[in-house]
Design a protein around this motif. Structure first.
Motif, short mmCIF file in Angstrom:
data_model
loop_
_atom_site.label_atom_id
_atom_site.label_comp_id
_atom_site.label_asym_id
_atom_site.label_seq_id
_atom_site.Cartn_x
_atom_site.Cartn_y
_atom_site.Cartn_z
N SER A 36 0.64 -1.08 -0.18
CA SER A 36 -0.08 0.03 0.02
C SER A 36 0.80 1.28 -0.07
O SER A 36 0.39 2.29 -0.54
CB SER A 36 -0.94 -0.06 1.39
OG SER A 36 -0.31 -0.09 2.50
N ILE A 37 1.97 1.18 0.51
CA ILE A 37 2.73 2.57 0.67
C ILE A 37 3.27 2.82 -0.80
O ILE A 37 3.43 4.05 -0.92
CB ILE A 37 4.02 2.25 1.28
CG1 ILE A 37 4.80 3.28 1.86
CG2 ILE A 37 5.09 1.35 0.78
CD1 ILE A 37 5.81 3.28 2.88
N VAL A 38 3.26 2.02 -1.76
CA VAL A 38 3.60 2.33 -3.21
C VAL A 38 2.34 3.29 -3.75
O VAL A 38 2.85 4.22 -4.24
CB VAL A 38 3.51 1.12 -4.06
CG1 VAL A 38 3.92 1.51 -5.51
CG2 VAL A 38 4.84 0.34 -3.57
N PHE A 39 1.13 3.03 -3.34
CA PHE A 39 -0.09 3.76 -3.74
C PHE A 39 0.10 5.30 -3.10
O PHE A 39 -0.17 6.30 -3.49
CB PHE A 39 -1.35 3.23 -3.34
CG PHE A 39 -1.61 2.03 -4.08
CD1 PHE A 39 -2.03 2.09 -5.26
CD2 PHE A 39 -1.41 0.79 -3.63
CE1 PHE A 39 -2.29 1.13 -6.18
CE2 PHE A 39 -1.66 -0.26 -4.45
CZ PHE A 39 -2.28 -0.31 -5.58
N GLY A 40 0.91 5.26 -1.80
CA GLY A 40 0.88 6.32 -1.19
C GLY A 40 2.02 7.31 -1.83
O GLY A 40 2.00 8.67 -2.04
N LEU A 41 3.04 6.68 -2.42
CA LEU A 41 4.21 7.46 -3.32
C LEU A 41 3.64 8.01 -4.44
O LEU A 41 3.93 9.05 -4.95
CB LEU A 41 5.37 6.38 -3.61
CG LEU A 41 6.01 6.02 -2.06
CD1 LEU A 41 7.05 4.82 -2.77
CD2 LEU A 41 7.01 7.44 -1.70
N LEU A 42 2.56 7.00 -5.32
CA LEU A 42 2.03 7.67 -6.43
C LEU A 42 1.18 8.85 -6.16
O LEU A 42 1.22 9.88 -6.71
CB LEU A 42 1.12 6.55 -6.97
CG LEU A 42 0.52 6.77 -8.16
CD1 LEU A 42 1.05 7.24 -9.24
CD2 LEU A 42 -0.42 5.54 -8.57
N GLY A 43 0.54 8.66 -4.89
CA GLY A 43 -0.45 9.97 -4.55
C GLY A 43 0.28 11.07 -4.22
O GLY A 43 0.05 12.15 -4.63
N ASN A 96 2.35 16.68 -5.61
CA ASN A 96 3.64 17.51 -6.29
C ASN A 96 2.95 17.99 -7.72
O ASN A 96 3.52 19.08 -8.25
CB ASN A 96 4.49 16.51 -6.21
CG ASN A 96 5.27 16.26 -4.97
OD1 ASN A 96 4.71 17.09 -4.08
ND2 ASN A 96 6.03 15.26 -4.98
N PHE A 97 2.53 17.01 -8.54
CA PHE A 97 2.16 17.46 -9.75
C PHE A 97 0.86 18.31 -9.99
O PHE A 97 0.59 19.54 -10.82
CB PHE A 97 1.85 16.17 -10.69
CG PHE A 97 1.67 16.66 -12.26
CD1 PHE A 97 2.59 17.12 -13.04
CD2 PHE A 97 0.40 16.34 -12.78
CE1 PHE A 97 2.55 17.32 -14.37
CE2 PHE A 97 0.23 16.48 -13.95
CZ PHE A 97 1.16 16.95 -14.87
N LEU A 98 -0.39 17.92 -9.39
CA LEU A 98 -1.59 18.65 -9.56
C LEU A 98 -1.77 19.62 -8.41
O LEU A 98 -2.60 20.34 -8.29
CB LEU A 98 -2.81 17.43 -9.50
CG LEU A 98 -2.74 16.44 -10.52
CD1 LEU A 98 -3.68 15.67 -10.34
CD2 LEU A 98 -2.95 17.29 -11.96
N GLY A 99 -0.97 19.71 -7.63
CA GLY A 99 -1.12 20.75 -6.29
C GLY A 99 -1.97 20.67 -5.39
O GLY A 99 -2.74 21.84 -4.99
N MET A 100 -2.71 19.46 -5.22
CA MET A 100 -3.86 19.26 -4.12
C MET A 100 -3.20 19.36 -2.59
O MET A 100 -2.09 19.19 -2.52
CB MET A 100 -4.47 17.99 -4.42
CG MET A 100 -5.12 17.69 -5.70
SD MET A 100 -6.08 16.12 -5.78
CE MET A 100 -6.77 16.41 -7.48
N PRO A 101 -4.14 19.84 -1.94
CA PRO A 101 -3.64 20.02 -0.68
C PRO A 101 -3.30 18.90 0.17
O PRO A 101 -4.02 17.66 -0.11
CB PRO A 101 -5.03 20.75 0.05
CG PRO A 101 -6.18 20.21 -0.76
CD PRO A 101 -5.61 20.11 -2.09
N ARG A 102 -2.19 19.30 0.97
CA ARG A 102 -1.88 18.08 1.87
C ARG A 102 -2.92 18.02 3.05
O ARG A 102 -3.61 18.76 3.43
CB ARG A 102 -0.61 18.50 2.65
CG ARG A 102 0.64 18.11 1.66
CD ARG A 102 1.91 18.32 2.30
NE ARG A 102 3.25 18.01 1.52
CZ ARG A 102 3.56 16.70 1.83
NH1 ARG A 102 3.14 16.02 2.62
NH2 ARG A 102 4.73 16.25 1.08
N SER A 103 -2.67 16.62 3.45
CA SER A 103 -3.62 16.44 4.79
C SER A 103 -5.19 16.28 4.38
O SER A 103 -5.87 16.07 5.48
CB SER A 103 -3.34 17.38 5.92
OG SER A 103 -1.97 17.16 6.19
#
Length: 438
Positions: free
Chosen positions: A270-277, A283-290
């Motif tokens: 599952s951590i791989v999906f976290g890296l993808l997100g 980083n790319f789409l600039g969506m808010p953290r948290s």
């Protein structure tokens, strides 16, 4: 001596050999059953140890020690200049802990001029008393000048001592509760002023640096937002992809490659999906953290393979005769799929979806990478506001040094396990209730 023919001897020995072979097979079968029972027993034993450990440490989190005090909402302390009509912030900035301390000293018969005793009283009541009393006054300013009984939270160390989690027989220097505080605690316990009540704050409070004012309210809301997003995105996309692959797509190398990759994605950590997100959504789409929305998107990617595999299995389980009969009566392929095949496969699809949601609810690693480990005290009003999740809140409490957070952590684990068990039991019941055997 009469010679016995060789074939007669062989035939006479055959039953004995068969008996030996049967006994060996029966013995092997009995050993296999014993090994199976032992394996299941070991697994159940470890499960029982885990549950007993969690429950024994966490059940006390559902109870909170409080001190019921007659609080005099003294206007001289809250609003000495009588400016609340023109400056509402006066009610927010007032010295509310002084009101609680005065009421406690009066209850214990301590002279306010006795400074050494007043200093020993510090740390008896929670610092959250400020927020408790402030909220009462802000919600109803008419309480100023009156006296009301208020259940003030005890400090974390006094709460642990009251619940018997601190050994009071060790010397005073080795514990966080003084002898004088223990004497006061016993005095208040004797007259019923200090008692345990159901801890509603565990379900309503947000993050806090103090154990007694920490709760899972923000985490529950954040998990709810994420589960809704996962359900709204993963279910239709997963079902649509499954229908196309199972009913419409031609069997060739390209579809075989897609199937192999879907099966591989279901086994990816599952951590791989976290890296993808983190790379794509933040980083790319600039969506808010948290934000719960980003967490929902990441968990959607993780849940999709599970739903696709379960849906394809449910569709494949429908007998080909249903398809042939629908087409034979003049239905189009689209009508055959959506009016005949999909309704019959719905129980299996629903079961797979619930199991996928249960897995997503318990995930921590991908959410840590997208910043949902932040300290969030206020409820998120929308999925785009900062939030956290139940497993992440457990992780955060596990890293706290304060002893009382262990109790909170175990209580949160109990609640999470209850949610997961409820979802899995629901999946089993629905499958047995609506499943058809062909």
């Amino acid at each position: 001596m009469t010679d016995i023919p060789l074939d007669t001897m062989v035939r006479a020995a055959a039953p004995a050999r068969r008996d030996i072979g049967l006994k060996a097979r029966y013995a092997a079968e009995r050993r296999f059953r014993i090994y199976g029972v032992l394996a299941i027993s070991v697994g159940l034993a470890f499960l029982a140890i885990m549950l007993i450990t969690i429950v024994s440490k966490g059940y006390t989190a559902f109870w909170q020690t409080t001190v019921t005090l007659p609080i005099n909402f003294d206007e001289k302390i809250i609003d000495p200049s009588n400016k609340r009509a023109t400056d509402p912030d006066v009610l927010i900035k007032a010295n509310y802990p002084k009101l609680a301390d005065k009421a406690l000293m009066a209850k214990l018969g301590i002279d306010p001029a006795n400074k050494p005793m007043a200093l020993k009283l510090k740390g008896f009541l929670s610092e959250g008393a400020r927020v408790q009393l402030r909220d009462i006054v802000v919600a109803d300013p008419s309480v100023i000048g009156t006296t009301r009984n208020v259940d003030i939270l005890a400090a974390a160390n006094l709460d642990s001592a009251f619940k018997g989690q601190i050994d009071l027989n060790v010397e005073e220097a080795r514990r966080k509760v003084s002898d004088q505080q223990i004497a006061w605690m016993n005095q208040l316990k004797g007259d019923g002023t200090m008692a345990e009540h159901f801890n509603k704050g565990l379900f309503t409070y947000g993050a806090s640096s103090r154990p007694e004012t920490s709760g899972m309210g923000v985490a529950i809301i954040g998990s709810f937002y994420m589960m809704v997003i996962v359900l709204l995105l993963a279910l239709p996309i997963g079902v649509a992809a499954s229908i196309y692959l199972e009913e419409f797509a031609k069997k060739n190398r390209f579809t075989d490659l897609i199937e192999v990759n879907i099966n591989n994605l279901a086994a990816v950590p599952s951590i791989v999906f976290g890296l993808l997100g983190l790379a794509v959504f933040i980083n790319f789409l600039g969506m808010p953290r948290s934000a719960a929305f980003v967490g929902g998107l990441v968990l959607t990617l993780m849940t999709l393979p599970t739903i696709i595999i379960a849906t394809r299995a449910a569709l494949a389980a429908v007998p080909p005769s249903i398809r042939s009969a629908a087409l034979g009566l003049g239905a189009s392929k689209m009508q055959m799929v959506f009016q005949h095949i999909l309704p019959l496969a719905a129980p299996g699809i629903l079961t797979g979806t619930i199991i996928g949601l249960a897995r997503a609810l318990g995930e921590t690693a991908p959410l840590l990478l997208i910043g949902m480990v932040a300290f969030v005290a206020d409820y998120p009003k929308t999925p785009f506001d900062p939030a956290t999740a139940l497993p992440v809140q457990i992780y955060m409490w596990a890293n706290e040094a304060e002893r009382a957070f262990v109790e909170r952590m175990s209580g949160a684990i109990i609640i999470l396990l209850v949610f997961l068990m409820a979802m899995n039991i629901t999946a089993i019941v629905l499958r047995r209730r609506f499943e058809r055997r062909w």
